[in-house]
Motif scaffolding. Structure first.
Motif: not given
Ligand code: HEM
Lengths: 284, 441
Positions: A89-96
């Motif tokens: 999810m971090e990689w896909k959505f760049k949620t920080r």
């Protein structure tokens, strides 16, 4: 190097990553974020090695089986899946900043697996009932679902923190919650993660039923573990309908994500230690 | 009429669905705390009489098959059926509708809109836009109307059926469960090695049930791990019908035997004090097996042979050798040890036999007939497919309205909508916009 050493190192690396996320938030050291994510990736890789090695070791002992068959192994797998899901999810959505709300779950699970006196870390042979590929499918599907629900609940907490902020939609780096992404995005992500988890939980219940049917001739026997997994399934079904047709979004959805995770934890942990049933294998 | 309408609306409402699901979740908790099953209903008098009566009326010791729990499930089914009947026509219309008949005003109100002008004729523009859409996998249709030219394309219209698949699958699973309950049975039986039975005993009531054929346990075997944990239980079963052996199979836990819709599962075993002695003729491998009661005499009359088990030695969970005495008319009795799993040569009346001994067991079988299980499994597959469709696919629609402004000038209006995953569709729309704007006509 043995698998238990690797998994021990994993526990500390996850704890380190968690500390980093906390540090970043408290001291507003946002430039360290990449370091925290990297630490999580390293922990994840060490853990992957540890799980693989444990699998290999079981073959060395002449009782080879996938490391998914007792409480210890399933908790380790749970942590692994949370980390994987979070990283994707971090990689896909760049949620920080999502790391602060997801990685602690992985750390907690690993710490519990490593330090609790309730569960044994030994590799034990499989009793006949557990020698089934359906069991492997059952554990994997359930825990992918559980991990998704844990991440969804983490985001739920994040949402509530942010929503309780006086000016929730400002992207303000000076406050803790100000750096989180905008509310509607988190909300959408919580919902999507729950949908993802729901499919896996459904598959988990189904594979469990098929396994029970091939071992005992009954696909459903209302034992406490089965019943609690159904209750959890209902909680998420209610959430989907409430959101889809009655507009229960925002804070209510965030609370439901947390309630859902509590139900998951009870299904997974509470039933083994507080109630009794068929799934007693989990209690060793 | 008004009343039936209100009733219909009530049963078609999602409000009722949420209520029923909440009620099912909350009441289900009771049965995970208060033990379920027969033994508990017999012990219920340990409670104070009023509370005990309350438990009995609500059938708490068997709550998952009680009138009120089944009633809740019944309401859920009625709710699902009526809700589906109520909503299906609308979905069907959206799937099959003539989208080119949508009025320009309605198209103009869709979520996503973009408009631009081109220096090209109407027909050139239309052709170029259609080609681009086709190449990107959007099949188009076209119609002329008063406003100009209307081009339409859609993807995933059928995904609107996903939700119905999910809801229908729940009903299918219920039907399967009901069929299994009424037309099937669950039972169990213990069969000692070498013996057979044509009856099993229903779970719960212990009432005998006829199988319609015989099942024999030829052999039972346990394997252990070095640490003493059981590794595998295995029974060799033979099905006999009308006096003939029709099927022989080894079953293990997780590997049952099915015959004529009845399935036999390895579930338990029982060890006897008695032994099985097997004589094998090495010339043609014919065997004869005798049940030897512990420390009692057995005979083989044709050979006027007498024998018995004197003693046995165990290591861990297993007998590893057995002490035998054997005597025929002419000789003194001989006494010797037989190692488990090994055949030992003995001479009787000038002929050599191979003799082996093993402890006798009974195999415990779980027996089930469930003609509904295939419906349940189909329902499960359907549910997973339906969930995938409902969650990850969406009905995406794209319209283009082309207006001729002058001889060589055309205005294009691009409008689109998706019924789900609206954030994801925003980027799809942006891509479409870029792709189509690049068209020069
Ligand atoms: C355990 C039982 C149920 C399950 C697992 C279930 C599952 C689902 C799922 C997965 C969706 C799609 C939600 C989405 O796309 O976000 C849905 C939608 C829906 N469900 Fe259920 N459902 C159940 C019971 C019911 C019942 C009893 C009703 C009766 C009213 C109902 C009415 C609806 C409606 C109206 C929708 C929206 C359909 C649409 O227009 O797309 N559901 N359900």
């Amino acid at each position: 190097m043995t698998s238990s050493q690797l998994l021990g190192i994993t526990t500390f690396t996850y704890l380190l990553a968690t500390l980093l996320y906390v540090f970043i938030i408290i001291f507003k050291a946002y430039r360290l974020y990449l370091l925290a994510v990297t630490t999580t990736v390293i922990a994840f890789l060490i853990q992957t090695g540890g799980i693989g090695l444990r699998w290999f070791e079981s073959y060395g002992m002449g009782i080879g089986h996938a490391p998914l068959t007792n409480m210890y192994e399933s908790v380790v797998f749970f942590a692994w899946t949370i980390a994987l899901l979070y990283l994707v999810m971090e990689w896909k959505f760049k949620t920080r900043i999502l790391g602060l709300f997801a990685v602690p779950f992985a750390s907690l699970a690993m710490a519990y697996a490593s330090f609790s006196s309730e569960i044994s870390k030994e590799i034990t042979p499989l009793v006949p009932a557990l020698q089934s590929n359906w069991l492997i499918a059952h554990v994997i599907t359930c825990f992918v679902g559980y991990a998704a629900f844990a991440v969804a609940a983490g985001m739920g907490i994040m949402y509530l923190l942010k929503a309780s902020n006086s000016n929730p939609d400002a992207v303000d780096k000076s406050t803790v919650t100000g750096t989180l992404s905008v509310l509607p995005n988190i909300e959408d992500l919580i919902h999507k993660t729950m949908l993802f988890g729901f499919i896996w939980l459904t598959a988990g219940i189904i594979t469990g039923a098929v396994w029970a049917n091939s071992a005992w001739g009954t696909y459903w026997s209302w034992d406490p573990k089965e019943t609690w997994s159904l209750i959890t399934w209902f909680v998420y079904a209610i959430t989907l309908h409430a959101r889809y047709t009655r507009g229960w979004a925002g804070k209510r959805l965030a609370w439901l994500a947390i309630l859902g995770l509590l139900s998951v934890i009870f299904t997974y942990y509470g039933v083994n230690f507080l109630l009794s049933g068929l799934h007693s294998y989990g209690s060793n | 009429m008004k009343n039936t309408n209100q009733l219909w609306t009530f049963f078609a409402s999602v409000r009722l669905a949420i209520f029923t699901l909440c009620a099912l979740s909350l009441t289900s908790i009771i049965g995970t705390i208060i033990p379920q099953g027969e033994s508990f209903s017999r012990r219920i008098d340990v409670y104070n009489p009023v509370f005990a009566k309350f438990l009995m009326v609500l059938d708490i010791p068997n709550m998952y098959s009680s009138w009120w729990f089944l009633g809740l499930l019944g309401i859920l089914c009625a709710n699902l059926i009526i809700c589906s009947i109520d909503r299906f026509p609308i979905s069907w219309r959206l799937i099959t509708a003539d989208q080119l008949a949508l009025s320009p005003e309605r198209i103009g109100r869709l979520d996503h809109q973009e408009s631009w002008s081109l220096n090209a004729s109407l027909s050139e523009t239309a052709q170029s836009l259609r080609e681009r859409l086709d190449k990107a996998g959007w099949q188009t249709s076209i119609r002329e109307n008063t406003a100009g030219l209307l081009i339409f394309s859609q993807k995933g219209a059928w995904s609107r059926l996903g939700v119905y698949l999910v809801h229908l699958s729940i009903l299918l699973i219920f039907v399967g469960a009901v069929i299994g309950n009424f037309l099937g049975f669950k039972g169990s039986v213990m069969i000692p090695e070498t013996e057979s039975t044509d009856k099993v005993f229903a779970s719960g009531s212990a009432q005998p049930l006829d199988l319609g054929f015989e099942i024999r346990c030829d052999a039972f075997d346990i394997e252990f791990y070095p640490n003493g944990m059981p590794k595998e239980y295995r029974s060799r079963l033979t099905v006999r019908e009308k006096g003939k052996d029709v099927r022989q199979e080894d079953i293990e836990v997780n590997k049952p035997l099915s015959y004529k819709g009845i399935t036999f599962y390895q579930s338990s075993y029982e060890g006897y004090k008695d032994f099985l002695l097997k004589f094998t003729d090495p010339t043609d491998r014919t065997t004869k097996t005798f049940k030897a009661l512990y420390q009692q005499e057995s005979t083989w009359p044709e050979k006027s042979l007498r024998f018995g088990v004197i003693n046995a030695e165990t290591k861990g969970n297993q007998i590893f050798r057995t002490k035998i005495w054997l005597q025929d008319k002419t000789q003194q009795p001989s006494i010797f040890w037989l190692e488990t799993g090994k055949e030992t040569e003995i001479k009787i009346q000038g002929k050599t036999f191979l003799l082996s001994a093993k402890q006798m067991y009974a195999t415990g079988l779980q027996v089930a007939k469930d003609p509904g299980v295939w419906l349940v499994y189909s329902g499960c597959v359907m549910m997973l497919v339906g969930l995938y469709v409902a969650f990850f696919l969406s009905h995406r629609r794209v319209w283009l309205i082309l207006r001729q402004d002058a001889d060589n000038a055309t205005t294009v209006l691009l409008a689109a909508s998706a019924n789900k995953n609206k954030t994801g569709f925003t980027s799809i729309f942006a891509q479409l916009n870029e792709l189509l704007r690049a068209s020069k006509g």
